[in-house]
Design a protein around this motif. Structure first.
Motif, PDB file in Angstrom:
ATOM      1  N   HIS A  65      -1.052 -53.235  41.020  1.00 44.10           N
ATOM      2  CA  HIS A  65      -1.661 -54.486  41.490  1.00 44.10           C
ATOM      3  C   HIS A  65      -1.261 -55.670  40.608  1.00 44.10           C
ATOM      4  N   GLU A  66      -1.211 -55.463  39.304  1.00 46.41           N
ATOM      5  CA  GLU A  66      -0.821 -56.554  38.403  1.00 46.41           C
ATOM      6  C   GLU A  66       0.621 -56.975  38.654  1.00 46.41           C
ATOM      7  N   ARG A  67       1.504 -56.012  38.824  1.00 41.26           N
ATOM      8  CA  ARG A  67       2.920 -56.323  39.051  1.00 41.26           C
ATOM      9  C   ARG A  67       3.140 -57.054  40.368  1.00 41.26           C
ATOM     10  N   THR A  68       2.286 -56.809  41.361  1.00 41.69           N
ATOM     11  CA  THR A  68       2.448 -57.487  42.646  1.00 41.69           C
ATOM     12  C   THR A  68       1.623 -58.772  42.730  1.00 41.69           C
ATOM     13  N   GLY A  69       0.971 -59.135  41.624  1.00 37.13           N
ATOM     14  CA  GLY A  69       0.318 -60.435  41.538  1.00 37.13           C
ATOM     15  C   GLY A  69      -1.123 -60.498  41.975  1.00 37.13           C
ATOM     16  N   HIS A  70      -1.770 -59.344  42.175  1.00 39.27           N
ATOM     17  CA  HIS A  70      -3.178 -59.375  42.565  1.00 39.27           C
ATOM     18  C   HIS A  70      -3.958 -58.258  41.864  1.00 39.27           C
ATOM     19  N   PRO A  71      -4.216 -58.438  40.547  1.00 37.37           N
ATOM     20  CA  PRO A  71      -4.973 -57.428  39.813  1.00 37.37           C
ATOM     21  C   PRO A  71      -6.386 -57.267  40.384  1.00 37.37           C
TER      22      PRO A  71
END
Length: 82
Positions: A65-71
């Protein structure tokens, strides 16, 4: 592997297309962490997004989620279901 439900806050006004794009971004790299995202739901009025996944750990799914911009704001294991 454990099932998890994670919750994203502050997503007021999210559209079906935006939800689909975010989910597809997770799916594109999920294998790198051994995660399998199964489904996502949203409540645009309240600003919540919920994701169901199976993962080796909460940290693994959060990294995706962090890598895709929505933690995720919350990650909950789901050890029991019927």
């Amino acid at each position: 592997m454990t099932k998890f439900i994670d919750v994203h806050h502050g997503m007021v006004g999210i559209t079906a297309d935006q939800l689909r794009q975010a989910h597809e971004a997770d799916l594109a790299i999920q294998g790198e962490e051994g995660v399998s995202f199964e489904r996502a739901w949203a409540d645009p009025d309240q600003g919540f997004v919920y994701c169901l996944s199976e993962a080796p750990s909460a940290e693994a799914l959060q990294r995706i989620h962090e890598r895709t911009g929505h933690p995720a704001d919350e990650v909950h294991p789901v050890p029991l279901s019927v």
